[in-house]
Design a protein around this motif. Structure first.
Motif, PDB file in Angstrom:
ATOM      1  N   GLU B  30       0.833  -1.215   0.000  1.00  0.00           N
ATOM      2  CA  GLU B  30       0.000   0.000   0.000  1.00  0.00           C
ATOM      3  C   GLU B  30       0.860   1.254   0.000  1.00  0.00           C
ATOM      4  O   GLU B  30       0.401   2.334  -0.361  1.00  0.00           O
ATOM      5  CB  GLU B  30      -0.890   0.009   1.251  1.00  0.00           C
ATOM      6  N   THR B  31       2.115   1.105   0.407  1.00  0.00           N
ATOM      7  CA  THR B  31       2.968   2.289   0.508  1.00  0.00           C
ATOM      8  C   THR B  31       3.431   2.786  -0.859  1.00  0.00           C
ATOM      9  O   THR B  31       4.067   3.818  -0.947  1.00  0.00           O
ATOM     10  CB  THR B  31       4.206   1.983   1.357  1.00  0.00           C
ATOM     11  N   LEU B 106      11.828  -5.742  -8.598  1.00  0.00           N
ATOM     12  CA  LEU B 106      10.834  -4.843  -7.985  1.00  0.00           C
ATOM     13  C   LEU B 106      11.168  -3.384  -8.290  1.00  0.00           C
ATOM     14  O   LEU B 106      10.274  -2.576  -8.556  1.00  0.00           O
ATOM     15  CB  LEU B 106      10.790  -5.053  -6.472  1.00  0.00           C
ATOM     16  N   VAL B 107      12.466  -3.062  -8.266  1.00  0.00           N
ATOM     17  CA  VAL B 107      12.882  -1.698  -8.624  1.00  0.00           C
ATOM     18  C   VAL B 107      12.510  -1.416 -10.067  1.00  0.00           C
ATOM     19  O   VAL B 107      11.930  -0.379 -10.397  1.00  0.00           O
ATOM     20  CB  VAL B 107      14.406  -1.523  -8.424  1.00  0.00           C
ATOM     21  N   LYS B 108      12.800  -2.381 -10.931  1.00  0.00           N
ATOM     22  CA  LYS B 108      12.528  -2.204 -12.355  1.00  0.00           C
ATOM     23  C   LYS B 108      11.034  -2.025 -12.621  1.00  0.00           C
ATOM     24  O   LYS B 108      10.629  -1.258 -13.487  1.00  0.00           O
ATOM     25  CB  LYS B 108      13.024  -3.446 -13.114  1.00  0.00           C
ATOM     26  N   ALA B 109      10.217  -2.754 -11.847  1.00  0.00           N
ATOM     27  CA  ALA B 109       8.779  -2.711 -12.093  1.00  0.00           C
ATOM     28  C   ALA B 109       8.145  -1.423 -11.592  1.00  0.00           C
ATOM     29  O   ALA B 109       7.118  -0.992 -12.103  1.00  0.00           O
ATOM     30  CB  ALA B 109       8.109  -3.903 -11.418  1.00  0.00           C
ATOM     31  N   GLN B 131      10.701  -0.581   0.826  1.00  0.00           N
ATOM     32  CA  GLN B 131      10.503  -0.779  -0.611  1.00  0.00           C
ATOM     33  C   GLN B 131      11.803  -0.503  -1.356  1.00  0.00           C
ATOM     34  O   GLN B 131      12.350   0.600  -1.268  1.00  0.00           O
ATOM     35  CB  GLN B 131       9.408   0.160  -1.135  1.00  0.00           C
ATOM     36  N   PRO B 132      12.288  -1.489  -2.121  1.00  0.00           N
ATOM     37  CA  PRO B 132      13.581  -1.286  -2.816  1.00  0.00           C
ATOM     38  C   PRO B 132      13.579  -0.103  -3.769  1.00  0.00           C
ATOM     39  O   PRO B 132      14.609   0.548  -3.939  1.00  0.00           O
ATOM     40  CB  PRO B 132      13.810  -2.600  -3.550  1.00  0.00           C
ATOM     41  N   VAL B 133      12.426   0.207  -4.360  1.00  0.00           N
ATOM     42  CA  VAL B 133      12.411   1.313  -5.333  1.00  0.00           C
ATOM     43  C   VAL B 133      12.646   2.652  -4.647  1.00  0.00           C
ATOM     44  O   VAL B 133      13.382   3.517  -5.151  1.00  0.00           O
ATOM     45  CB  VAL B 133      11.103   1.318  -6.154  1.00  0.00           C
ATOM     46  N   ASP B 212      20.965  -1.195   0.627  1.00  0.00           N
ATOM     47  CA  ASP B 212      20.694  -2.576   0.248  1.00  0.00           C
ATOM     48  C   ASP B 212      19.776  -3.173   1.306  1.00  0.00           C
ATOM     49  O   ASP B 212      19.686  -2.667   2.415  1.00  0.00           O
ATOM     50  CB  ASP B 212      21.997  -3.381   0.177  1.00  0.00           C
ATOM     51  N   ARG B 213      19.122  -4.253   0.925  1.00  0.00           N
ATOM     52  CA  ARG B 213      18.255  -4.894   1.911  1.00  0.00           C
ATOM     53  C   ARG B 213      19.121  -5.516   3.006  1.00  0.00           C
ATOM     54  O   ARG B 213      20.076  -6.241   2.718  1.00  0.00           O
ATOM     55  CB  ARG B 213      17.424  -5.983   1.230  1.00  0.00           C
TER      56      ARG B 213
END
Lengths: 123, 372
Positions: B30-31, B106-109, B131-133, B212-213
Motif C-alpha cells: 500500500e505504501t 521490484l525496482v525495475k517494475a 521498498q527497494p524502489v 541494500d536490503r
C-alpha cells in the motif's frame, strides 16, 4: 570580405545569435507544476523505454544478419575455396566513391550538384 | 479512489488504470500508493482548469496556470504502456528468484510509476524504506551530493586517516541534536560544521540509512571520538572516546537512534557502552573534531566491554571486534562561552587555559634538527 560567405538571411540569424548571451541561448526551463512535471517525466520515461526496446530489436536483427553472412561465408569456404577467395579478393582500384554523400535521414539542402566535376587527381 | 457520484467533466480521462497492476494493491504494498491523496486527481486524471493544480498555493498563480497542450492524453498513453511493461516484470517474479534478484525486479517494475515518483519528490521523509524502489531513489539522491560532501569533509579535516585508515561509505549517516530550539542547530547537521557547546550538550539523534536490503535487526556499533584532546606529557594529542553504542539492532526502515530509544532504560542498559560526554574544548586549544563512526558488526554481538583507558585506539577496537566501517560524520567544536556551563552539567573539572600559540600543531622539542 569573408571567405566562407553565407546567404543574407543566414548571416542575419548568425548576427542575432552573436548578440545574445549564452544563457539566453539555453533552452527554457520547464515552468510546470509538480503534477505536470511528473507527467512530463512519465511521458519521457515511456518514450525512452519504447526506444530502448526498438533499438534492442534492431540490434538483435543486425546481429542475426551478420551471423548469417558469416555462416554463409564459412559454408562457402568449405564447399568452394576458389569462390571464397574470389569473394574475398581485394579490389584495389574500386573504392567507395569519396564524393558520395553520407547516407542521412533527410535530403540535403543542396540535393544535386549540376556542375559537378570530379577532382583532377581521380580523373 | 474517486466516488462514483463524482460528476466527471468531459475533459477528464477518468480512472483508466482500473484492473491494472499499478492500482492493484492485493500483491503490491500500500505504501506505493500516493501518500498525499489531495494530489491524486490532478496527477492521474488531469488538472481541472477552473481550479488549477493543487501543488500551487497562491490562488492567482493557480488560476493563471496552464498545462501543456495534450499532456493528459499523452500521459494516459505513457501510463498504460509503462504499466504494461511493469506487469510483464511482475510476472517474472516468483519464489525461486533470490532476494537480490527479486529486489532488482521490484525496482525495475516500480521505478517509472508516477505515484512513486511523486512520493519521492513530494514527501521524501514519509516514504517506506522497506521498498527497494524508494531506497534506490534515496541512494541516487545521496550519491549525487551528500556522499561526496561528507567524503570531502572527512578527508579535508583529516578524520581519514587520523581516526580510521579509510572509508568506503555504504550508508548515509545523518546527525542532529533535536533538543535545540534554534532551527540552525536542531536540523540535520552538515558534516564539518563548527557547533557551540550548548548545541551538543545532549546525545545526538543518529540516522543510519542502509540502501541494500539488510536482515531485520542487523547489529551496528557507533563510536564518537575526539582525536584532538591535548596530551601535555607527550606534547601531542590523544584520542578520547566520547560516546559508544554497541550491538544496536537496526533495519532498513527502523534506522534511527533517537531520543525515544535513548530514554528507554532497557535500550540504554544494553546498547550504551559509554555514556555521551560532549566535547568541551579548553580555551586556546585548537578546533576539535568530533568524529562519529558507524560500523557493521560482521561477527555478531560484541561481548567485551570498553575499557576506561585514557587513549582510545579506535583502529585496534575495530579490528579486534571485526567491525566494518560503513559510514562517518564529523562536526567541530572550539572554546566558547557555553563550555563552562556544559562542564558543570556533566560534572567535569574546570577547563585549563592554554597559552596562545602561533601554530595549532604540537610544539616540536628543542634540539630537533629539522626545525627551520
Amino acid at each position: 570580405m569573408r571567405i566562407n560567405s553565407v546567404n543574407a538571411s543566414t548571416q542575419r540569424v548568425v548576427n542575432q545569435l552573436s548578440a545574445l548571451s549564452a544563457s539566453k541561448k539555453q533552452p527554457k526551463l520547464l515552468n510546470l507544476c509538480k503534477e505536470d512535471l511528473i507527467k512530463h517525466k512519465t511521458i519521457t520515461n515511456a518514450w525512452n523505454v519504447y526506444q530502448r526496446k526498438v533499438n534492442e530489436k534492431r540490434h538483435i536483427q543486425l546481429n542475426a544478419q551478420y551471423k548469417s553472412i558469416h555462416e554463409a561465408m564459412e559454408d562457402l569456404k568449405q564447399t568452394s575455396p576458389q569462390l571464397y577467395a574470389l569473394a574475398n579478393k581485394p579490389e584495389k582500384k574500386k573504392k567507395f566513391p569519396l564524393d558520395m554523400r553520407m547516407p542521412t535521414d533527410y535530403p540535403p539542402t543542396k540535393p544535386w550538384v549540376y556542375n559537378y566535376e570530379p577532382s583532377q587527381k581521380r580523373k | 479512489m474517486i466516488s462514483s457520484s463524482y460528476a466527471r467533466p468531459l475533459r477528464y480521462l477518468g480512472r483508466y488504470y482500473s484492473t491494472k497492476i499499478w492500482s492493484d494493491f492485493s500483491k503490491r504494498s500500500e505504501t506505493l500508493k500516493l501518500i498525499d491523496p489531495k494530489y491524486e486527481k490532478d496527477l492521474l486524471q488531469g488538472i481541472n482548469p477552473d481550479q488549477g493544480p493543487n501543488s500551487l498555493v497562491q490562488p492567482d498563480r493557480r488560476l493563471a496556470y496552464h498545462s501543456p497542450v495534450a499532456i493528459d492524453e499523452t500521459f494516459k498513453l505513457a501510463y498504460e504502456y509503462l504499466e504494461g511493461e511493469s506487469a510483464k516484470i511482475y510476472a517474472k517474479i516468483d519464489d525461486k528468484k533470490s532476494v537480490e534478484e527479486t529486489d532488482r525486479l521490484l525496482v525495475k517494475a516500480e521505478q517509472y510509476n508516477p505515484e512513486v515518483l511523486f512520493n519521492i519528490e513530494n514527501s521524501p521523509t514519509q516514504i517506506d524504506r522497506e521498498q527497494p524502489v524508494y531506497r534506490k531513489y534515496l541512494q541516487e539522491k545521496w550519491e549525487s551530493h551528500d556522499r561526496m560532501l561528507s567524503m570531502q569533509r572527512l578527508e579535508q579535516l583529516h578524520v581519514i586517516p587520523d581516526t580510521m585508515p579509510t572509508l568506503d561509505p555504504k550508508v548515509e549517516v545523518k546527525v542532529k541534536f533535536p533538543h535545540n530550539t534554534v532551527l540552525e542547530f536542531s536540523e540535520w547537521i552538515e558534516p564539518g560544521t563548527i557547533l557551540p557547546a550548548f548545541a551538543v550538550d545532549k546525545p545526538p539523534t543518529i540516522q543510519i540509512q542502509e540502501f541494500d536490503r539488510v536482515a531485520e535487526n542487523s547489529l551496528y556499533t557507533v563510536l564518537l571520538v575526539n582525536p584532538d584532546t591535548p596530551d601535555l606529557e607527550t606534547n601531542t594529542f590523544k584520542t578520547t572516546l566520547q560516546y559508544a553504542l554497541t550491538n544496536v539492532p537496526l533495519s532498513n526502515s527502523n534506522n534511527v537512534v533517537g531520543t525515544a530509544k535513548l530514554l528507554d532504560d532497557d535500550f540504554a542498559k544494553q546498547h550504551v557502552a559509554r555514556e555521551y560526554e560532549p566535547l568541551v574544548p579548553e580555551k586556546n586549544a585548537q578546533l576539535q573534531r568530533a568524529c562519529l563512526w558507524v560500523f557493521r558488526q560482521s561477527s555478531g554481538e560484541i561481548k567485551a566491554s570498553i575499557g576506561e583507558e585514557d587513549n582510545f585506539d579506535i583502529r585496534e577496537f575495530a579490528q579486534s571486534n571485526s567491525l566494518e566501517a560503513i559510514g562517518a560524520h564529523v562536526w567541530r567544536q572550539q572554546f566558547d562561552r557555553s563550555v563552562n556551563q556544559v562542564r558543570q552539567e556533566y560534572g567535569l573539572p574546570n577547563g585549563r587555559v592554554f597559552h596562545r600559540v602561533r601554530k595549532a600543531h604540537p610544539v616540536i622539542p628543542a634540539g630537533t634538527s629539522n626545525v627551520v
